[in-house]
Design a protein around this motif. Sequence first.
Motif, PDB file in Angstrom:
ATOM      1  N   ILE A 292      40.835  -4.767  20.414  1.00  0.00           N
ATOM      2  CA  ILE A 292      39.586  -4.169  20.824  1.00  0.00           C
ATOM      3  C   ILE A 292      39.229  -4.149  22.337  1.00  0.00           C
ATOM      4  CG2 ILE A 292      37.002  -4.695  20.869  1.00  0.00           C
ATOM      5  CD1 ILE A 292      38.273  -4.155  17.848  1.00  0.00           C
ATOM      6  N   ASP A 293      38.877  -2.772  22.782  1.00  0.00           N
ATOM      7  CA  ASP A 293      38.553  -2.563  24.400  1.00  0.00           C
ATOM      8  C   ASP A 293      37.153  -2.998  24.621  1.00  0.00           C
ATOM      9  OD1 ASP A 293      41.215  -1.710  24.526  1.00  0.00           O
ATOM     10  OD2 ASP A 293      40.636   0.295  23.863  1.00  0.00           O
ATOM     11  N   LEU A 294      36.252  -2.684  23.844  1.00  0.00           N
ATOM     12  CA  LEU A 294      34.932  -2.781  24.098  1.00  0.00           C
ATOM     13  C   LEU A 294      33.902  -3.413  22.845  1.00  0.00           C
ATOM     14  CD1 LEU A 294      33.970   0.656  25.232  1.00  0.00           C
ATOM     15  CD2 LEU A 294      34.738  -1.126  26.738  1.00  0.00           C
ATOM     16  N   VAL A 295      33.190  -4.277  23.219  1.00  0.00           N
ATOM     17  CA  VAL A 295      32.336  -4.537  21.981  1.00  0.00           C
ATOM     18  C   VAL A 295      30.899  -3.992  22.190  1.00  0.00           C
ATOM     19  CG1 VAL A 295      31.236  -6.805  20.895  1.00  0.00           C
ATOM     20  CG2 VAL A 295      33.507  -6.747  22.019  1.00  0.00           C
ATOM     21  N   GLY A 296      30.224  -3.633  21.101  1.00  0.00           N
ATOM     22  CA  GLY A 296      28.883  -3.031  21.080  1.00  0.00           C
ATOM     23  C   GLY A 296      27.941  -4.087  20.487  1.00  0.00           C
ATOM     24  N   TYR A 297      26.972  -4.567  21.218  1.00  0.00           N
ATOM     25  CA  TYR A 297      26.044  -5.325  20.447  1.00  0.00           C
ATOM     26  C   TYR A 297      24.705  -4.625  20.322  1.00  0.00           C
ATOM     27  CZ  TYR A 297      29.351  -8.848  22.447  1.00  0.00           C
ATOM     28  OH  TYR A 297      30.317  -9.303  23.162  1.00  0.00           O
ATOM     29  N   GLY A 298      24.026  -4.902  19.136  1.00  0.00           N
ATOM     30  CA  GLY A 298      22.981  -4.278  18.727  1.00  0.00           C
ATOM     31  C   GLY A 298      22.073  -5.065  18.091  1.00  0.00           C
ATOM     32  N   THR A 299      20.771  -4.970  18.059  1.00  0.00           N
ATOM     33  CA  THR A 299      19.569  -5.699  17.421  1.00  0.00           C
ATOM     34  C   THR A 299      19.257  -4.659  16.367  1.00  0.00           C
ATOM     35  OG1 THR A 299      17.697  -4.779  18.574  1.00  0.00           O
ATOM     36  CG2 THR A 299      18.779  -6.839  19.520  1.00  0.00           C
ATOM     37  N   LEU A 300      18.464  -5.203  15.426  1.00  0.00           N
ATOM     38  CA  LEU A 300      18.043  -4.298  14.187  1.00  0.00           C
ATOM     39  C   LEU A 300      16.715  -3.503  14.868  1.00  0.00           C
ATOM     40  CD1 LEU A 300      18.093  -6.681  11.085  1.00  0.00           C
ATOM     41  CD2 LEU A 300      19.780  -4.786  11.721  1.00  0.00           C
ATOM     42  N   GLU A 301      16.424  -3.606  15.965  1.00  0.00           N
ATOM     43  CA  GLU A 301      15.153  -3.029  16.465  1.00  0.00           C
ATOM     44  C   GLU A 301      15.856  -1.886  17.271  1.00  0.00           C
ATOM     45  OE1 GLU A 301      15.293  -6.550  16.695  1.00  0.00           O
ATOM     46  OE2 GLU A 301      13.984  -6.432  14.858  1.00  0.00           O
ATOM     47  N   GLY A 302      17.098  -1.790  17.402  1.00  0.00           N
ATOM     48  CA  GLY A 302      17.436  -0.595  18.198  1.00  0.00           C
ATOM     49  C   GLY A 302      17.941  -0.805  19.375  1.00  0.00           C
ATOM     50  N   GLN A 303      18.072  -2.230  20.048  1.00  0.00           N
ATOM     51  CA  GLN A 303      18.359  -2.327  21.461  1.00  0.00           C
ATOM     52  C   GLN A 303      19.981  -2.210  21.400  1.00  0.00           C
ATOM     53  OE1 GLN A 303      16.492  -6.374  21.667  1.00  0.00           O
ATOM     54  NE2 GLN A 303      15.457  -5.604  23.592  1.00  0.00           N
ATOM     55  N   THR A 304      20.591  -2.091  22.495  1.00  0.00           N
ATOM     56  CA  THR A 304      22.120  -1.953  22.073  1.00  0.00           C
ATOM     57  C   THR A 304      22.788  -2.246  23.679  1.00  0.00           C
ATOM     58  OG1 THR A 304      22.310   0.456  22.621  1.00  0.00           O
ATOM     59  CG2 THR A 304      22.469  -0.279  20.489  1.00  0.00           C
ATOM     60  N   ILE A 305      23.830  -2.631  23.708  1.00  0.00           N
ATOM     61  CA  ILE A 305      24.605  -2.985  24.862  1.00  0.00           C
ATOM     62  C   ILE A 305      26.055  -2.941  24.696  1.00  0.00           C
ATOM     63  CG2 ILE A 305      24.468  -5.643  24.694  1.00  0.00           C
ATOM     64  CD1 ILE A 305      24.155  -5.169  28.212  1.00  0.00           C
ATOM     65  N   ILE A 306      26.910  -2.417  25.336  1.00  0.00           N
ATOM     66  CA  ILE A 306      28.284  -2.297  25.089  1.00  0.00           C
ATOM     67  C   ILE A 306      29.109  -2.632  26.478  1.00  0.00           C
ATOM     68  CG2 ILE A 306      30.264  -0.771  24.646  1.00  0.00           C
ATOM     69  CD1 ILE A 306      26.912   0.423  23.856  1.00  0.00           C
ATOM     70  N   GLY A 307      29.811  -3.818  26.271  1.00  0.00           N
ATOM     71  CA  GLY A 307      30.657  -4.397  27.315  1.00  0.00           C
ATOM     72  C   GLY A 307      31.865  -4.519  27.052  1.00  0.00           C
TER      73      GLY A 307
END
Length: 470
Positions: A292-307
């Motif tokens: 894995i190069d990146l991990v994408g985190y997201g909530t069920l409300e649609g918030q996202t962040i990729i690190g």
Amino acid sequence: MIKLLNILSEEIGGTGTLPRGCTKYPNGSASKKLCNTLNKSLYRKITYPLIRKVFDMKKQKWNEVMSPEEQERTLSTLSRLKDLDPTRKWQWPSETGEITYGTIDEFINNRIPELGFLYREVDGNLEWDPVNKLDTNYSDLAVLITDIVEQSKTFTVEDLLDDLSEGNTNILQDVVDTVGNYPEILYDRFISDSDLYTTQSLYYSLQGEEVEDFVLESMLDCGWELIHQGGGGDIIDVFLGIDLIMEKDGELKTIQCKKVWKIENLPSTRMNPDSGAYRITGNVYVSKQRNIDLVGYGTLEGQTIIGGRQKEVVIRDKQYVYTDKMVLPKPEGSRYFYIDNPICTNIGGTLSEQVSPKKDNLIKSIQSIVDQSLKRMEKETEEMGLGEMEYINEIDSIERVEVKDFRTEYKDKPVRKLYVDIYVQDSEYAWDNYSHTRYTIGNEIVKLIPGTKIFFTIKDTRTFGPGIDW
């Protein structure tokens, strides 16, 4: 209908009609207590061999079942990964479940020929069966073992429950050993009706797929191009742990997606008092990190962040400090962690619209519901009398009904919108009279996909001319 519900559930998270997990048993019953007790990972080492024995008997080779086009697509994607670095060592589970390390060529030549899954027939085609997750989802496995014991003439739910409550596993092992002598019967009586033992895994997979789509949309908004998206038994997803492969300016990145509870942009943190950071709340585990190069985190409300990888934080002399080790951001001993410099995030903005890449299957499934509803209404009119001529004329004038689009718009909360066209042969003034058709079709859809807003458009199919123009 069960298979149709599963297709709908996989696409938009509908609950269908099957009870999920241990909720199928009456409250307070011994069966529900046993199911809840078995719903723990510590029993997997006992139950896993039983499921593997059945699966090994029934599974079919991936390279013998998948179409040439699907195999070519997969091999082409793997070739792109190989181009990143032909000598790079990737990780994947072996046939026995042990972790193996090797190059993409070794994965293609040594592992892929061994791959086998359970498949189910859908519309004349073989598709990957969600029951394949049964050997790793101990929640659904707990339901299966409970059902087996309930129907057993040798074991009782009460005896097994008492044995487990005392910290013993002797009876559970006896159950597994005894049933393991009859894998064919076990498959035919229980696992062949696999919908009953996939409800939990589907439930969490649906949430994961929704988060995955959120992450994909954010990456697209940030200028990345989608190269590959896993799901539905895709071997790059299942064995390499890669949900998305994205490309930007010639740079290829592999991404794993994870559901979290909350993402916040904090103006100041202990490690970054001036510039701040993003705090992610969630108890997540990033598997196959080597791949894995990146991990994408997201909530069920649609918030996202990729690190991506960032400097590790440790405690030394009661102080938090950075080390030179680069790690993927994940919680360490707590339920929250920080990302200093995300690759992409939508925090502070809004998603205008998110459309699932799997939408075609969803629309086909909804279309089958519409077609069935229309056939039932047509059959009803055959038995009607003159007193119901208005309804008869309404149905007779309908040429066809087509599902055109399904969208999920995200503002304060997700809103599902379905667009349906009704093609008719009738005058404009009568178009408002299709209320029965709209109500019947709408009711059928909402029962299966709760909360959906349906927008009907009436379209006249007649050839325009004298007496028809207006």
